[in-house]
Design a protein around this motif. Structure first.
Motif, short mmCIF file in Angstrom:
data_model
loop_
_atom_site.label_atom_id
_atom_site.label_comp_id
_atom_site.label_asym_id
_atom_site.label_seq_id
_atom_site.Cartn_x
_atom_site.Cartn_y
_atom_site.Cartn_z
N ALA A 23 0.83 -1.21 0.00
CA ALA A 23 0.00 0.00 0.00
C ALA A 23 0.86 1.26 0.00
N LEU A 24 1.88 1.28 -0.87
CA LEU A 24 2.76 2.44 -0.94
C LEU A 24 2.00 3.65 -1.46
N SER A 25 2.29 4.81 -0.91
CA SER A 25 1.65 6.05 -1.31
C SER A 25 2.24 6.54 -2.63
N VAL A 26 1.41 7.09 -3.50
CA VAL A 26 1.89 7.61 -4.78
C VAL A 26 2.79 8.82 -4.59
N ASP A 27 2.62 9.55 -3.49
CA ASP A 27 3.45 10.73 -3.26
C ASP A 27 4.61 10.45 -2.29
N SER A 29 4.51 9.55 0.84
CA SER A 29 4.28 9.80 2.26
C SER A 29 4.22 8.47 3.00
N GLU A 30 4.60 8.51 4.27
CA GLU A 30 4.62 7.30 5.08
C GLU A 30 3.91 7.52 6.41
N CYS A 31 3.42 6.43 6.97
CA CYS A 31 2.67 6.46 8.23
C CYS A 31 3.52 6.97 9.38
N ARG A 47 3.41 2.50 4.47
CA ARG A 47 2.10 2.88 3.96
C ARG A 47 1.85 4.35 4.26
N ALA A 48 1.07 5.00 3.44
CA ALA A 48 0.67 6.38 3.71
C ALA A 48 -0.12 6.42 5.01
N HIS A 50 -2.83 6.19 7.59
CA HIS A 50 -4.07 5.42 7.40
C HIS A 50 -4.87 5.36 8.69
#
Length: 136
Positions: A23-27, A29-31, A47-48, A50
């Protein structure tokens, strides 16, 4: 912390069909959630952000150019048992109440800073169960 997936050492560079989605973010960003696995290796959730979704995957960086989508480890937190929630292990009923009040002359008090400071005291998933009401 409960490890819900850990990549088998026997796979080498092959992808694991049983691995959860990174679930990698397109921009990019990370959790920001971090954990340490049983071997003492530190991982961060790739993951962005969430909110409300508790599982955190951490993807490998095989080429040194950022996570590539191959999940190495995924983890979640157990906050409350079934006896505390009626069966839903992600939400616990509130049991403690703290009231903060101050006089009108206390100018410059920022309610959002108070809210952020309070939430910093809790584990990541516990913050979902903290109810903060601001009134004047």
């Amino acid at each position: 912390m409960i490890i819900t997936y850990q990549r088998p050492d026997t796979l080498g560079y092959a992808l694991d069909p049983d691995a959860p989605d990174a679930a990698l973010s397109v921009d990019g960003s990370e959790c920001g959630a971090e954990t340490i696995d049983t071997d003492g290796i530190q991982w961060r959730c790739t993951r962005a952000p969430h909110p409300g979704r508790d599982e955190h995957p951490a993807a490998y960086e095989r080429d040194g150019d950022g996570p590539d989508g191959a999940v190495a480890i995924a983890w979640t937190y157990q906050y409350a048992g079934c006896d505390q929630t009626g069966g839903d292990t992600d939400n616990a009923a509130p049991v403690h109440t703290i009231t903060v009040s101050f006089p009108d002359r206390a100018i410059g008090v920022n309610a959002e800073k108070i809210r952020a400071a309070i939430l910093d005291l809790f584990w990541e998933g516990d913050a979902d169960d903290v109810q903060i009401i601001v009134s004047t």
